[in-house]
Each structure stands twice: as structure tokens, then as C-alpha cells.
Motif scaffolding. Sequence first.
Motif, PDB file in Angstrom:
ATOM      1  N   GLY A  70       0.831  -1.198   0.000  1.00 15.55           N
ATOM      2  CA  GLY A  70       0.000   0.000   0.000  1.00 15.55           C
ATOM      3  C   GLY A  70       0.863   1.245   0.000  1.00 15.55           C
ATOM      4  N   ASP A  71       0.228   2.403  -0.214  1.00 19.05           N
ATOM      5  CA  ASP A  71       0.941   3.677  -0.183  1.00 19.05           C
ATOM      6  C   ASP A  71       1.401   3.988   1.237  1.00 19.05           C
ATOM      7  N   GLY A  72       2.478   4.745   1.364  1.00 19.82           N
ATOM      8  CA  GLY A  72       2.919   5.135   2.694  1.00 19.82           C
ATOM      9  C   GLY A  72       4.273   5.803   2.682  1.00 19.82           C
ATOM     10  N   VAL A  73       4.912   5.799   3.841  1.00 19.26           N
ATOM     11  CA  VAL A  73       6.243   6.368   4.024  1.00 19.26           C
ATOM     12  C   VAL A  73       7.138   5.285   4.601  1.00 19.26           C
ATOM     13  N   VAL A  74       8.321   5.130   4.027  1.00 21.10           N
ATOM     14  CA  VAL A  74       9.248   4.109   4.506  1.00 21.10           C
ATOM     15  C   VAL A  74       9.668   4.436   5.936  1.00 21.10           C
ATOM     16  N   ASN A  75       9.525   3.462   6.823  1.00 17.57           N
ATOM     17  CA  ASN A  75       9.880   3.637   8.232  1.00 17.57           C
ATOM     18  C   ASN A  75      11.276   3.114   8.531  1.00 17.57           C
ATOM     19  N   ARG A  76      11.654   1.979   7.913  1.00 11.17           N
ATOM     20  CA  ARG A  76      12.951   1.376   8.215  1.00 11.17           C
ATOM     21  C   ARG A  76      13.436   0.554   7.037  1.00 11.17           C
ATOM     22  N   VAL A  77      14.718   0.688   6.741  1.00 16.82           N
ATOM     23  CA  VAL A  77      15.410  -0.174   5.791  1.00 16.82           C
ATOM     24  C   VAL A  77      16.700  -0.575   6.486  1.00 16.82           C
ATOM     25  N   GLY A  78      16.744  -1.777   7.044  1.00 14.42           N
ATOM     26  CA  GLY A  78      17.908  -2.120   7.847  1.00 14.42           C
ATOM     27  C   GLY A  78      18.013  -3.604   8.113  1.00 14.42           C
ATOM     28  N   THR A  79      18.962  -3.949   8.975  1.00 12.71           N
ATOM     29  CA  THR A  79      19.216  -5.349   9.303  1.00 12.71           C
ATOM     30  C   THR A  79      19.088  -5.566  10.797  1.00 12.71           C
ATOM     31  N   ASN A  80      18.680  -6.778  11.164  1.00 17.17           N
ATOM     32  CA  ASN A  80      18.568  -7.179  12.559  1.00 17.17           C
ATOM     33  C   ASN A  80      19.694  -8.148  12.890  1.00 17.17           C
ATOM     34  N   PRO A  81      20.345  -7.992  14.048  1.00 14.32           N
ATOM     35  CA  PRO A  81      21.489  -8.836  14.401  1.00 14.32           C
ATOM     36  C   PRO A  81      21.068 -10.264  14.724  1.00 14.32           C
ATOM     37  N   PRO A  82      22.034 -11.183  14.831  1.00 13.77           N
ATOM     38  CA  PRO A  82      21.712 -12.582  15.159  1.00 13.77           C
ATOM     39  C   PRO A  82      20.998 -12.681  16.500  1.00 13.77           C
ATOM     40  N   ARG A  83      20.158 -13.711  16.620  1.00 11.94           N
ATOM     41  CA  ARG A  83      19.435 -13.962  17.862  1.00 11.94           C
ATOM     42  C   ARG A  83      19.160 -15.454  17.963  1.00 11.94           C
ATOM     43  N   ASN A  84      18.529 -15.853  19.061  1.00 12.00           N
ATOM     44  CA  ASN A  84      18.143 -17.251  19.228  1.00 12.00           C
ATOM     45  C   ASN A  84      16.999 -17.557  18.276  1.00 12.00           C
ATOM     46  N   CYS A  85      17.250 -18.374  17.293  1.00 15.43           N
ATOM     47  CA  CYS A  85      16.271 -18.581  16.234  1.00 15.43           C
ATOM     48  C   CYS A  85      15.140 -19.519  16.630  1.00 15.43           C
ATOM     49  N   GLY A  86      15.272 -20.259  17.706  1.00 16.45           N
ATOM     50  CA  GLY A  86      14.220 -21.178  18.100  1.00 16.45           C
ATOM     51  C   GLY A  86      14.467 -22.577  17.575  1.00 16.45           C
ATOM     52  N   SER A  87      13.674 -23.496  18.057  1.00 16.26           N
ATOM     53  CA  SER A  87      13.853 -24.905  17.731  1.00 16.26           C
ATOM     54  C   SER A  87      13.617 -25.161  16.248  1.00 16.26           C
ATOM     55  N   GLY A  88      14.548 -25.853  15.622  1.00 13.48           N
ATOM     56  CA  GLY A  88      14.395 -26.257  14.234  1.00 13.48           C
ATOM     57  C   GLY A  88      14.673 -25.174  13.218  1.00 13.48           C
ATOM     58  N   VAL A  89      15.068 -23.967  13.682  1.00 11.54           N
ATOM     59  CA  VAL A  89      15.349 -22.864  12.767  1.00 11.54           C
ATOM     60  C   VAL A  89      16.788 -22.425  12.982  1.00 11.54           C
ATOM     61  N   SER A  90      17.551 -22.309  11.926  1.00 16.22           N
ATOM     62  CA  SER A  90      18.964 -21.974  12.059  1.00 16.22           C
ATOM     63  C   SER A  90      19.246 -20.587  11.509  1.00 16.22           C
ATOM     64  N   PHE A  91      20.306 -19.974  12.055  1.00 13.08           N
ATOM     65  CA  PHE A  91      20.769 -18.682  11.556  1.00 13.08           C
ATOM     66  C   PHE A  91      21.725 -18.942  10.404  1.00 13.08           C
ATOM     67  N   ASN A  92      21.457 -18.328   9.242  1.00 10.19           N
ATOM     68  CA  ASN A  92      22.208 -18.687   8.042  1.00 10.19           C
ATOM     69  C   ASN A  92      23.472 -17.864   7.841  1.00 10.19           C
ATOM     70  N   ALA A 140      14.630   5.416   5.082  1.00 10.48           N
ATOM     71  CA  ALA A 140      13.552   5.891   5.949  1.00 10.48           C
ATOM     72  C   ALA A 140      13.176   7.318   5.559  1.00 10.48           C
ATOM     73  N   GLY A 141      11.868   7.578   5.501  1.00  9.03           N
ATOM     74  CA  GLY A 141      11.369   8.892   5.133  1.00  9.03           C
ATOM     75  C   GLY A 141      10.952   9.009   3.683  1.00  9.03           C
ATOM     76  N   ASP A 142      11.344   8.045   2.831  1.00  9.02           N
ATOM     77  CA  ASP A 142      10.947   8.083   1.421  1.00  9.02           C
ATOM     78  C   ASP A 142       9.450   7.821   1.289  1.00  9.02           C
ATOM     79  N   GLN A 143       8.807   8.545   0.383  1.00 12.62           N
ATOM     80  CA  GLN A 143       7.425   8.244   0.031  1.00 12.62           C
ATOM     81  C   GLN A 143       7.421   7.039  -0.896  1.00 12.62           C
ATOM     82  N   ILE A 144       6.493   6.109  -0.660  1.00 15.28           N
ATOM     83  CA  ILE A 144       6.438   4.890  -1.465  1.00 15.28           C
ATOM     84  C   ILE A 144       4.990   4.626  -1.845  1.00 15.28           C
ATOM     85  N   PHE A 145       4.791   4.043  -3.023  1.00 17.92           N
ATOM     86  CA  PHE A 145       3.450   3.761  -3.514  1.00 17.92           C
ATOM     87  C   PHE A 145       3.268   2.257  -3.690  1.00 17.92           C
TER      88      PHE A 145
END
Length: 526
Positions: free
Chosen positions: A69-91, A128-133
Motif C-alpha cells: 500500500g501507499d505510505g512512508v518508509v519507516n525502516r530499511v535495515g538489518t537485525n542482528p543474530p538472535r536465538n532462532c528457536g527450535s528447528g530454525v537456524s541462523f544462516n 527511511a522517510g521516502d514516500q512509497i506507492f
Amino acid sequence: MHYKRVASLLVLWLGLSLIIIGQPSVSQAAPNQKFLRNPSWTVYNRSQGYHNGYAVDFPTGTSPIVAAGDGVVNRVGTNPPRNCGSGVSFNGSFEREFRIDHQNSYATGYLHLGSFGTNPRTGQQWKAGDQIFAGEVIGNSGNSGCATGNHLHFWVYQGNTGINPDTTNLWMPTYPDMGRIESPASNSMVTGVTTIRGWAKVTRSFQSNGYQPTPGGAIDRVEIWMYIPSYQNYIKLGNANYGEYRSDQGGNFGWSFAWDTSRITASRYQIQARAVSTTGGTTVLEGYESGSVWVNTSGPQHQTKWHLRNSLSSGNADFSFHYGQPNDIPIVGDWDGDGDDTPGVVRGTMWYLSNSYGEPSTISFEYGSLGDIPVVGDWNGDGKDTPGLFRGTTWYLSNSLNGGWADLSLGFGEPGDIPVVGDWDGDGDDTPGVVRGITWYLSNNLNGGWADISLGFGELGDTFIVGDWDGDGDDTPGVVRGNKWHLSNKFNGGWADLSFMYGDPGNYPIVGNWDTDPQSEIGVIP
């Protein structure tokens, strides 16, 4: 059919499987934000407490992901490693995340992207802050972060409440699909009043086999928008005249819009026509260049010249610029809350506002009816000025620059009164007043009723003005008589505290804060 304002697909891949996860913690409340969905999604139930939303799997390769949908970009970024949970691995790669803020406090998130996309208006990576459609590519699918494979995790929130993406009325039931801009030709030079013309005729509705044409169409209106490259923003020029008979299209599907190019600076602009269905779906109609037409304007032929002065004294203007046309109603306000006032004009029922001096309008909207008296004020004390209207004895006030319905209406004054607006008590918000004869009636609230202050100031035939002449935070009366300004710092009537000459008899006086200091300054329009 190409369209960018509302996406036909959340993900541009037709072989998706869709999984709803984390169901217990999301809301089924009826939303008032609409998106378009991919009818090929297959829905499965799976509950895993560590995230909510859709997980859309991609069997092989990567696919472009588009804004829902239309809006304004809030975040374009990366999240650091964390505990991925059972059966899910960090690549081994940080999780790429893209977030968009939409209207009505809605937000959407797109996680595990393989790469980020490019803003088509800047040529740079989204930020962040860019208008997007809707429909613009935000990046490609991937498996960054904690992932069991190549997939997209998609979520919807309103405020702090998660919205189940499978909520039926979250998705747009219909949208316009067919139509195009036929004139002017791309890259043409336009001057004076130019007619933008085209057609739009089909609405598609969501069915079990996808969005299918609705017989006869259900177009509510066609909106004409202009993109200003220097501001990286679209402004609405107005609604086209929709329903003109087109024998070549088999019915009343034609539209046209008279665009007065004489009020804008000579430059290159993008014109878009956006068809809006009766249920709110929107699409950008085809043009010569992927849903739009670029044109060159020759610039203003006759524009109104503003002469502003930074002190309450006689002398020459400190700076001058052109803005608006001779029959416009000039207005002044702090449209963006930065502390200084900039120009605007009201032309019929259209408001055109600029956040700088002498530049094209950056904001436009329709508000009011012909014959209304436009007023401007900060009605809610948020530091930004917004429009109001005085009609008969009723004030219609809006707290936004979007047009539409008033947020507040009240009765104050009598027919034939002259409306004035000011912060009479220095509390940070503006309230109404009227001048009847030479008597001022001022209210310190937005409830209507009786005046809190009344005084006599000026003479019959004066032009009545308002400003904070001494910078103490409250507005007080003033009048212009010929080219002589008489200003009062009190509400007792009587003689003026300050008088001086500026401009010529017959000039239109304007008052604003041109340099962000506490004191109001003056200007004239010949």
C-alpha cells in the motif's frame, strides 16, 4: 494493466504458498486500511509464538517484493543474530527488514529479504522517510536471518496491535484496472491552460479465481496528480471531469482536466491520472512512460508578486517573489511547523500551499464551497497551521492539509461579519473572532457562543489584520488604512501603539512570521 498506486500482488510470484502464523496474538478488528492480495495464496494454519503474520515460501530463486500500500518508509535495515528457536537456524547473514507506515496508523513489515530495492524517483536505495506507492519494488525475496528457507515474512499492525493478515476486509474488494492518459504527448511543451485527456472504464472485483472485471465498471472519480522532482513529492491538481462519452470505448468512460500551467515554474513535471473505484481502490492509468506522462512547462505568464518586510516599519521590501494569480485569495501559514510562515492561495475551492518563497506549490487539496471565506489557524496547538472556512455564521475547521470534511464546526458571529483569527490568550492555539463595523468580538475557545473579548479599534473602510506585534505570544488587532498601518498591543481599543507606512494604497496587506522570531512581520501584494 500496469499500476503502481495499489499493488495487484503483494509478491510478484504466482506460485506462492501462504502460512498464517502466530494467530492467537493478532486482532480480528475491522480495519480501515485497504491492500490488494494475491488470489493464488494457499492458506495453512501453523502456530509459532515467535512471530505473527504471513510466511510466504518461494520454492527456488528470488522474486521481487512490492509494497502492499501507499505510505512512508519507516525502516530499511538489518537485525542482528538472535536465538532462532527450535528447528530454525541462523544462516550467517543479518536479517533484512523493510517497514512502511500507512495511513490510519497502519504499518506493514517485510522480513528475510535477500536485497533492498531502489527508489525510482531518486535512483538510490530506499531509505527511511521516502514516500512509497503500492506496487513499487522494495527488494527481492531471500532467507536472511533466522529462516528455514527462501521466504518472505509479512506482518500488518495498527498502532501496537497486530492485525491478522487473513482478515477478509483488510483487502481491497475492487479496484479500477483499464484506462490511460492520451494527451498531452510525452515530453511535449505545454503552456497556458492545457487539457489532460484520457479514459478509464473497468473495475475488477476479488473472486475465487482472482480479480475479475466487473461489468460496466464502477469508477468513482479520476484524480490528476503532479510529481515535482525537486521536492520528490506528488501533489493533487484536482479531479478530472469523468463521464464524457467515448464511442471508441463504448460508453461514458472519457475524462478530461483543464490544467493551468501558468501558475507553476518552468520545469519538467510528471503527470499521473489515478482512477478511484467506488469502494476506494486506486490505480495509476497507463501513460506514455509506465503510468505517467512527463511534460515541460514554459512557466508563469502573469503571477502575483509578494513584497515582504522583516520589520514593523516604513521602508522597502526585504525580499519579493511571485506566487499565485491575480484572482487568487492569498493566505499565509506555517504549513510544516518549522516556525516560519510561507505563502498559499485559495483558487475557487482548491488550496495551493508552498513551504518556501516563490517555489511551486508542494501541497494542494480541495476544501470548502464557492463563497466561503477562507481562514487559517493552528486549531489544535500542534505548531502547524491548517485551513478553516467561515460560512454565514458557521466556522468549519480542519486539523490536516488533506481536504475533505471539517474536524470541528462551531457557530460564532453574524452574517456579514469579517472573520479574524488569532491566539488571543497566548496559549498556543488559535481561536476565532469577527469584526462588525469597527467592533472586534474575540473568543478564546472553539465552542462558539459569546465573545470573551470585545473592543473598538479602527474606522469603517479599514482592512482588519491580526498579529503578535510585540512578540509576547498573544495576537492583537491592527488595521491598514490606505498605506498606513496602525497596530495595537492591547485589547482596550483606543489609539494605536505603532503606526508606519508600507506599500501603496489599494495593496493587499499580509501578516506572517518570515524569520522565525517571536514578532509578526508584514507584506503587501499589489
